[in-house]
Write a protein that holds these residues in place. Sequence first.
Motif, short mmCIF file in Angstrom:
data_model
loop_
_atom_site.label_atom_id
_atom_site.label_comp_id
_atom_site.label_asym_id
_atom_site.label_seq_id
_atom_site.Cartn_x
_atom_site.Cartn_y
_atom_site.Cartn_z
N ASN A 1 0.79 -1.23 0.00
CA ASN A 1 0.00 0.00 0.00
C ASN A 1 0.82 1.28 0.00
OD1 ASN A 1 -2.44 -1.49 0.18
ND2 ASN A 1 -2.10 -1.76 2.38
N TYR A 2 2.11 1.18 0.29
CA TYR A 2 2.97 2.37 0.39
C TYR A 2 4.34 2.10 -0.20
CZ TYR A 2 -0.13 4.70 3.80
OH TYR A 2 -1.17 5.32 4.42
N TRP A 3 5.04 3.20 -0.47
CA TRP A 3 6.47 3.14 -0.70
C TRP A 3 7.12 3.89 0.47
CZ3 TRP A 3 3.23 3.82 -4.94
CH2 TRP A 3 3.33 2.84 -5.93
N VAL A 4 8.05 3.24 1.14
CA VAL A 4 8.81 3.89 2.21
C VAL A 4 10.09 4.44 1.59
CG1 VAL A 4 10.05 3.56 4.38
CG2 VAL A 4 7.84 2.44 4.02
N VAL A 5 10.28 5.74 1.71
CA VAL A 5 11.37 6.42 1.01
C VAL A 5 12.35 7.01 2.01
CG1 VAL A 5 11.98 8.20 -0.68
CG2 VAL A 5 9.76 7.03 -0.83
N GLN A 6 13.61 6.66 1.85
CA GLN A 6 14.67 7.25 2.67
C GLN A 6 15.44 8.25 1.83
OE1 GLN A 6 17.65 4.86 5.09
NE2 GLN A 6 19.04 5.74 3.58
N ASN A 7 15.45 9.51 2.27
CA ASN A 7 16.31 10.50 1.64
C ASN A 7 17.75 10.26 2.08
OD1 ASN A 7 14.33 12.03 0.23
ND2 ASN A 7 13.69 12.97 2.16
N PRO A 8 18.73 10.74 1.31
CA PRO A 8 20.14 10.57 1.73
C PRO A 8 20.37 11.16 3.11
CG PRO A 8 20.02 11.33 -0.54
CD PRO A 8 18.62 11.40 0.00
N PRO A 9 21.41 10.72 3.81
CA PRO A 9 21.70 11.24 5.16
C PRO A 9 21.90 12.75 5.17
CG PRO A 9 22.99 9.28 4.72
CD PRO A 9 22.35 9.65 3.42
N SER A 10 21.66 13.33 6.31
CA SER A 10 21.87 14.77 6.48
C SER A 10 23.35 15.11 6.34
CB SER A 10 21.37 15.20 7.87
OG SER A 10 21.51 16.58 8.05
N ASP A 11 23.63 16.31 5.85
CA ASP A 11 25.02 16.75 5.71
C ASP A 11 25.69 16.84 7.08
OD1 ASP A 11 24.78 17.03 2.94
OD2 ASP A 11 24.00 19.07 3.13
N SER A 12 26.99 16.66 7.09
CA SER A 12 27.75 16.75 8.34
C SER A 12 27.63 18.15 8.93
CB SER A 12 29.22 16.44 8.09
OG SER A 12 29.38 15.13 7.61
N MET A 13 27.63 18.20 10.25
CA MET A 13 27.58 19.49 10.93
C MET A 13 28.98 20.06 11.07
SD MET A 13 24.68 18.77 13.85
CE MET A 13 24.47 20.49 14.30
N SER A 14 29.10 21.35 10.91
CA SER A 14 30.39 22.02 11.04
C SER A 14 30.74 22.18 12.51
CB SER A 14 30.33 23.40 10.38
OG SER A 14 29.42 24.24 11.09
N ASN A 15 31.99 22.59 12.77
CA ASN A 15 32.41 22.89 14.14
C ASN A 15 31.48 23.89 14.79
OD1 ASN A 15 35.87 22.65 13.32
ND2 ASN A 15 34.78 21.30 14.69
N ILE A 16 31.13 24.93 14.05
CA ILE A 16 30.31 26.02 14.59
C ILE A 16 28.92 25.49 14.93
CG2 ILE A 16 29.19 28.22 14.04
CD1 ILE A 16 31.64 28.90 12.32
N GLU A 17 28.34 24.67 14.06
CA GLU A 17 27.01 24.13 14.32
C GLU A 17 27.00 23.22 15.55
OE1 GLU A 17 24.69 23.65 10.13
OE2 GLU A 17 26.60 22.58 10.28
N LEU A 18 28.01 22.36 15.65
CA LEU A 18 28.10 21.50 16.82
C LEU A 18 28.33 22.31 18.09
CD1 LEU A 18 30.19 18.32 15.88
CD2 LEU A 18 27.82 18.42 16.64
N ASP A 19 29.18 23.31 17.99
CA ASP A 19 29.44 24.17 19.16
C ASP A 19 28.15 24.83 19.64
OD1 ASP A 19 32.06 23.48 18.84
OD2 ASP A 19 32.75 25.47 18.21
N ASP A 20 27.33 25.28 18.69
CA ASP A 20 26.06 25.93 19.05
C ASP A 20 25.15 24.97 19.80
OD1 ASP A 20 26.87 28.29 17.90
OD2 ASP A 20 25.74 28.02 16.04
N VAL A 21 25.12 23.70 19.37
CA VAL A 21 24.27 22.70 20.02
C VAL A 21 24.69 22.51 21.48
CG1 VAL A 21 23.70 20.24 20.10
CG2 VAL A 21 23.62 21.47 17.93
#
Length: 624
Positions: free
Chosen positions: A252-272
Motif C-alpha cells: 500500500n505504500y512506498w517507504v522512502v529514505q532521503n540521503p543522510p543529512s550533511d555533516s555538521m560544522s564545528n560552529i554548528e556542533l558548538d552551538d548545540v
Amino acid sequence: MNDFLPVSREDMQKRGWEQLDFIIVSGDAYVDHPSFGTAVIGRVLESRGFKVGIIPQPDWKNKDSYKKLGKPKLAFLVTSGNIDSMVNHYTTAKKTRKDDLYSPGGKSGFRPDRATMVYSRKLKELYSDVPIILGGIEASLRRFAHFDYWSSKVRRSILLDAKADIIVYGMGERQIIEIAEALDSGLPIGEITFIKGTVYKTKDKQRPYEPLWLPHYDEIIASKKKYAQSFMIQYTNMDSINGKPLVEPYNNYWVVQNPPSDSMSNIELDDVYALPYTRSYHPMYEKAGGIPAIKEVKHSIISNRGCFGSCNFCALTFHQGRKVQSRSHASIIRETEEITKDPEFKGYIHDVGGPTANFRHSACKKQEKHGVCPDKQCMFPEPCSQLIVEHRDYLELLRKMRNMPGIKKVFIRSGLRYDYLIYDKDDTFFKELCEHHISGQLKIAPEHVSPKVLEKMGKPGRKVYDRFVNKYHKINRDLGKNQFLVPYLMSSHPGSTLKEAVELAEYLRDIGYTPEQVQDFYPTPGTMSTCMFYTGIDPRNMSEVYIPSDPHEKAMQRALIQYKKPQNYRLVKEALLKAGRNDLIGFGKNCLIKPEGDQKGGKKAYGDQRKKRQTGKKKTNKRR
C-alpha cells in the motif's frame, strides 16, 4: 540555574503559554544534559523560538498520561530514549533486565516494549490530525524492513507499524529545524518529503527523485538472499554526498529514505552544546533517588560524532555515519569550565570522547568533497593508503584541559581505536595517554583473536593487537607505572565455531587473563553482523557464514572465555570434546581444565570437589 523545559501545565502557565508547538514523548526520564537526545532536540527547537514541552515516560496504558500538556500546534516528537527499548529490557539471552539506568531510581517498568511504536500508535489514536515524527536510535535503525531478534521475524518499517508520518534518522538537529520551519510555514506533513536525513511514506511512485529500489517487503521476508542484498544497498548509500534516495515497496505504500543529512560544522556542533542545559535530571525524580544514567556523563564531555572504524557489529554506520564531526577546542574548554562550577565536581573529568575517542577529523581529505567510499572501509582489512593517522589535535585539546584551574585529572574512557593508535608513527600521544589519562587500567576492544571471526567483525588481525599490547606495556614500564589492559571480548559472533572459541580460550590462557564479563553477540537492528546472523550470508560477497545460534552452543562459547571458573567446568569440557581438543584436558601447562574422575588416589572431579566442599561447610555450620 537554567529552567527545565515544561513537563506540566503549571510549567506552561509560568511561561505564559497556552499551547506548545512541539511535545516530545520519551521513553527516558527527563535529563537535561547534552548526552540525552530528548534534551538536545528540545533545546535546539527552543533556540529557534518554538515552544517545547516533554512528556517523559508516560503511563502507556493510561490515555490521560498523553494529554497532560494538551494538543501541540505543530507535532508530537516520539522517541524510545537514548537506548533501544528492547535492548533496555532484555539481555542477549532474552531474559528480562531488573534495572533501567534511564528511569527513576534505576528501576525497570517505566516504559513498554517497542516504546516508540506504542507511544506513536496511542498518540495517533488520540490526536489523529497531529503529525507524528519519530526519532532516536530505536526508530533510526528500524526505518526499513529489519530482522527483529526478540520475535525472530522480519518486521516492516517502523514508520508503518507506528502509524507515524516521518522518521528523523541520525542525530537529528538539522532535520528537526527544517521540519519545524516547514510545518510552521503551513506546509502539510505529507508534503515534507525533501529533507535529507528523513524517511517518509507515500503512495506517489513519482515523488522520490532518481531513487534506488530495494526489494519489495514480500520478497525480503520470503528470501534471506534478498534481505542480504537489500541490506548491502542500504549500507553503501549511507553518505550525504554520494548516497542515493532509497525506496522500499510495500503493498500500500512506498517507504522512502532521503540521503543522510550533511555533516555538521564545528560552529554548528558548538552551538548545540552551548545551549542552556541544566546538566541534571528534573527535580521531580529526587524522591525516587534520581536518574543513575547521569552519573557517568555528568562530568564527561562529548568531543566528536561518527566513526570511520565501521565494526560490523556496530550500528553507528546507520545512525551517526562514517564521517567524523568534531567540536572546537574553545567549545569544549567552555563546557569544562561549566563543569568545574558544579558543587559535586571533584576535579576529575571522566571522559573526553565520543563513539571513538581518538578520532577528531575525517579519515581522509577526499571525504570532504566526495564523501566516504561506498565500496571499501577506511581501516579494514588494512588501513587505507589515504588514511590520515595523527593525534596532534586531540593531544593539544587534552593538554589544554588538564592545565585548566580546578582540573586534577582528565580521563579517557570512551572507545579508543587501538589499531589507529598503533598506526601513528609518533608515540607522543600514546606516551601522554599512559602518563596522564588512564586511571590504572585502559579498556580496549580487540573482541576476538581468530582471523576467521575478526574478518566477519571487520576488525584488524591479532598481530595489530599484539603490537599495541607490547608497546603499551613498554611505555608504562618506561614511565614507571604499573597499569593494566582490560580487553573486551565477544562470544558467538557470526563465523565463530567452537574451534574459534577454543582458539580464543587458548589465547587467554597464554596471557593469563580471565575476563570478569563476556559480551555475547547481540543481534540488534541496523548492523551487518545482524544481517549475517539472520541470513547466514555475508552481504559483502554473498558467501555462507556459520551462525552459532543454538543457546547451548552459545553457552559453551561463553564458558570457554571464562574456562577457569569452576561453574563452567561441564560446559568447557563438553565444548573441548565436541571441538576434538581432548589435548586441552589434563595436567599439562597448556591444558585448560583437569580431567574428570579419580586422580592421584581418589580426587574427585573438579566441579564435584567444589560442590562437596560447599556442602561440607554447610553441615559443619549446622553442627556448630
